[in-house]
Design a protein around this motif. Structure first.
Motif, short mmCIF file in Angstrom:
data_model
loop_
_atom_site.label_atom_id
_atom_site.label_comp_id
_atom_site.label_asym_id
_atom_site.label_seq_id
_atom_site.Cartn_x
_atom_site.Cartn_y
_atom_site.Cartn_z
N ARG A 171 0.83 -1.21 0.00
CA ARG A 171 0.00 0.00 0.00
C ARG A 171 0.87 1.26 0.00
O ARG A 171 0.55 2.26 -0.65
CB ARG A 171 -0.93 -0.04 1.22
N LEU A 197 2.05 2.79 -3.39
CA LEU A 197 1.10 3.48 -4.27
C LEU A 197 1.21 4.98 -4.03
O LEU A 197 0.42 5.58 -3.31
CB LEU A 197 -0.33 2.99 -4.00
N THR A 253 -3.97 0.37 -7.41
CA THR A 253 -3.93 -1.08 -7.24
C THR A 253 -4.18 -1.82 -8.56
O THR A 253 -3.44 -2.74 -8.92
CB THR A 253 -4.99 -1.53 -6.21
N TYR A 287 -7.63 4.42 -3.88
CA TYR A 287 -6.47 3.60 -4.27
C TYR A 287 -6.84 2.45 -5.21
O TYR A 287 -6.01 1.60 -5.50
CB TYR A 287 -5.70 3.08 -3.06
N ASP A 318 -2.65 7.53 -8.03
CA ASP A 318 -2.83 6.22 -7.39
C ASP A 318 -3.95 6.18 -6.37
O ASP A 318 -4.58 5.15 -6.16
CB ASP A 318 -1.53 5.75 -6.74
N SER A 319 -4.21 7.30 -5.71
CA SER A 319 -5.23 7.30 -4.65
C SER A 319 -6.66 7.39 -5.20
O SER A 319 -7.62 7.33 -4.44
CB SER A 319 -4.99 8.47 -3.69
#
Length: 367
Positions: free
Chosen positions: A115, A118, A190, A186, A123-124
């Motif tokens: 995590r 990221l 991911t 995220y 990314d978030s």
């Protein structure tokens, strides 16, 4: 396991946890939670349902992040006590329990460490996933539908909300394409490692002679556009078509022409939405998807320029994973070499191992 080895291992785990806590910045997360809790308590919160949904969703996610980090820190601290008890009592059962917990904590720590990787610009964000059948005829359409189910099952396993915006069904079986959102922070960071061409090798259930067939499906992952993004779309650059939503086999879903297809004439990008009963709502959703695609196009152009300056960068967006059901059973990522010998579990949504390996691989490529 020797006491000295355990002591050193626990120190290492604690040190890794400290690094994770520093990257997560728990004090800032707690401050953000306090602000969101205040906003969520406002009497006028649900005057704007979309904004309210974003606030409550983000609040829930941040609270879960902090709880997860605090719980893991507690488990690491408790491990030393558990091993001490096993040593003092010379109890094989307690020692076995401690070693089992140590293995479990290591796994949880690895997942949390991923995590922290990221950290990209988008990314978030939540994610928009587009899947399309490619070469392979009806087998490719069937494979595209299996991939859609795989990602939706993955999201379901984690309790992530999803929304299907559009699905174009193939005539015989499967789908030509689909677009859906994974509405959790995220999700983009991911799932973005899933982007590329997926390949399926199996005995085709659609071939009367039972021959082996190779088929392909493409996966595109986009960050959801936010108000801070600047993606200008001139209305004169759009062709807007409305039509009646259809389901499998061409059957009508709605009795009105509420589905909307947008064609961006300068780029040729086409997006559709048919999940709402209102033409206005479908157009708004389709516009959001179009903006996301245009934003990604800008990013790819910028990345291409940077790669050219660096004398060629990594092109990881092409064929990236093989799902082999015959003559042997295996799913293998062609970039990370991560593989699983149970394709059905993967197609049922168990893809966390692939996601973790992909995120770590991507971080290595950036160095």
């Amino acid at each position: 396991m020797a006491v000295v080895d355990v002591s050193e291992e626990l120190k290492s785990l604690s040190s890794t946890m400290e690094s994770i806590e520093a990257v997560l910045d728990l004090d800032k997360l707690r401050a953000d939670i306090a602000v969101l809790e205040e906003q969520a308590a406002a009497p006028s919160l649900w005057d704007d349902p979309d904004a309210a949904q974003k606030i409550t969703s983000k609040l829930s996610h941040l609270q879960a992040e902090v709880r997860k980090a605090e719980a893991l820190r507690g488990r690491i601290d408790d491990l030393s006590v558990l091993f001490e008890m096993a040593e003092e009592e010379d109890d094989p059962d307690t020692r076995a329990e401690a070693e089992s917990e140590l293995t479990s904590v290591k796994k949880a720590l690895d997942e949390m460490e991923v995590r922290t990787l990221l950290s990209g610009e988008y990314d978030s964000r939540e994610a928009l996933v587009n899947i399309r059948a490619e070469a392979g005829g009806v087998d490719a359409a069937d494979f595209a539908e299996q991939l859609q189910r795989m990602y939706l099952r993955w999201a379901e396993r984690h309790g992530y909300k999803t929304e299907i915006y559009e699905t174009s069904y193939a005539e015989e079986a499967g789908i030509k394409s689909t677009t859906f959102a994974v509405q959790v922070p995220y999700a983009y960071g991911t799932l973005s490692v899933e982007q590329g061409t997926h390949r399926l090798v199996r005995i085709s259930p659609f071939d009367n002679q039972g021959r082996r067939q190779t088929s392909f499906a493409g996966v595109e992952v986009l960050p959801v556009v936010e108000q801070t993004d600047h993606v200008e779309i001139d209305e004169s650059d759009l062709r807007i078509d409305v039509y009646r939503s259809s389901g499998p086999g061409g059957q009508g879903v709605n009795t009105t022409d509420s589905a909307v297809r947008l064609t961006h004439l300068p780029t040729g990008i086409v997006v559709s939405c048919q999940n709402e009963r209102s033409q206005i709502q479908n157009k708004a959703t389709a516009m959001n998807v179009l903006q996301a695609k245009l934003l990604e196009r800008q990013r790819q152009e910028e990345r291409a320029k940077m790669d050219a300056l660096k004398d060629g960068g990594s092109s990881w967006g092409n064929q990236m994973r093989s799902y082999v059901l015959h003559p042997y059973q295996m799913v293998k990522d062609l970039r990370t070499e991560f593989e699983v010998g149970n394709p059905q579990s993967v197609l049922d949504g168990e893809i966390d191992g692939f996601l973790e390996a992909g995120i770590r691989w991507r971080k290595q490529q950036e160095k």
